[in-house]
Design a protein around this motif. Sequence first.
Motif, PDB file in Angstrom:
ATOM      1  N   TYR A   6      43.561  25.610  42.662  1.00  0.00           N
ATOM      2  CA  TYR A   6      44.502  26.660  42.267  1.00  0.00           C
ATOM      3  C   TYR A   6      45.802  26.581  43.061  1.00  0.00           C
ATOM      4  CZ  TYR A   6      40.159  28.536  40.346  1.00  0.00           C
ATOM      5  OH  TYR A   6      38.984  28.696  39.653  1.00  0.00           O
ATOM      6  N   LEU A  19      48.333  39.855  43.537  1.00  0.00           N
ATOM      7  CA  LEU A  19      47.575  39.150  42.505  1.00  0.00           C
ATOM      8  C   LEU A  19      46.433  40.028  42.026  1.00  0.00           C
ATOM      9  CD1 LEU A  19      47.172  36.291  41.107  1.00  0.00           C
ATOM     10  CD2 LEU A  19      45.385  35.963  42.822  1.00  0.00           C
ATOM     11  N   VAL A  21      43.058  39.742  39.228  1.00  0.00           N
ATOM     12  CA  VAL A  21      42.226  38.797  38.494  1.00  0.00           C
ATOM     13  C   VAL A  21      41.425  39.552  37.454  1.00  0.00           C
ATOM     14  CG1 VAL A  21      40.413  37.055  38.672  1.00  0.00           C
ATOM     15  CG2 VAL A  21      42.001  37.389  40.590  1.00  0.00           C
ATOM     16  N   PHE A  67      45.139  35.627  35.429  1.00  0.00           N
ATOM     17  CA  PHE A  67      45.767  35.985  36.690  1.00  0.00           C
ATOM     18  C   PHE A  67      47.080  36.692  36.384  1.00  0.00           C
ATOM     19  CE2 PHE A  67      43.566  31.974  38.016  1.00  0.00           C
ATOM     20  CZ  PHE A  67      42.722  32.523  38.965  1.00  0.00           C
ATOM     21  N   LEU A 149      44.678  32.876  46.678  1.00  0.00           N
ATOM     22  CA  LEU A 149      44.329  31.998  45.561  1.00  0.00           C
ATOM     23  C   LEU A 149      44.618  30.550  45.915  1.00  0.00           C
ATOM     24  CD1 LEU A 149      43.517  31.712  42.508  1.00  0.00           C
ATOM     25  CD2 LEU A 149      45.968  31.913  42.011  1.00  0.00           C
ATOM     26  N   PHE A 154      39.590  31.987  46.529  1.00  0.00           N
ATOM     27  CA  PHE A 154      39.157  32.525  45.241  1.00  0.00           C
ATOM     28  C   PHE A 154      37.842  31.907  44.785  1.00  0.00           C
ATOM     29  CE2 PHE A 154      39.390  32.211  40.494  1.00  0.00           C
ATOM     30  CZ  PHE A 154      39.103  33.540  40.235  1.00  0.00           C
TER      31      PHE A 154
END
Length: 173
Positions: A6, A19, A21, A67, A149, A154
């Motif tokens: 990522y 961020l 998810v 994302f 990330l 992650f």
Amino acid sequence: MPISDYSSLFSSLPDDARLWVHVAPRPLSADEQQAFQSALDSFFENWSSHGRTVEGAAHVHEDQILFLAAHVSDGDLSGCGIDAGFNAIEQVAGRLDLEWVPSLHVVYRDDEGRLQHASRSTFRDLANRGAVTTETPVLDISITTVGELRNGQFERPAGSSWHARTFDLPQPV
């Protein structure tokens, strides 16, 4: 099985960008992915937080993970700004009749590398049966920054994440 990389996502945003998810319970079709991308691209043009411009970006990964990233260059994103981002996503999800995997579920990869999800009690049962082990790749959908990330926090083997402590995962046989 290799863990996804990522590190190149959201290259225009700093590591401290926020961020979120969202994991779909199934792979999204190309049309569904395009619906999210188009709606979010349009939303990003006017996203603001207390009069400050929010730089937003979205990425659908492996047809199933959405994302949403955001950065305000001269401050923090307000609660209202966060809500606006969630509302933009939920508007599209509602049109597609899509409900996200619950945030308290465990998201992991099965032996074929496919994304799976389970309630915490079901995941514990899988661990007790040896169906998931310290080598099972797990996704930490609670991360909050682009830097997490990019830096491998992650997705990683369960043995090197909070999952090992919480679920007393066995070593692989």
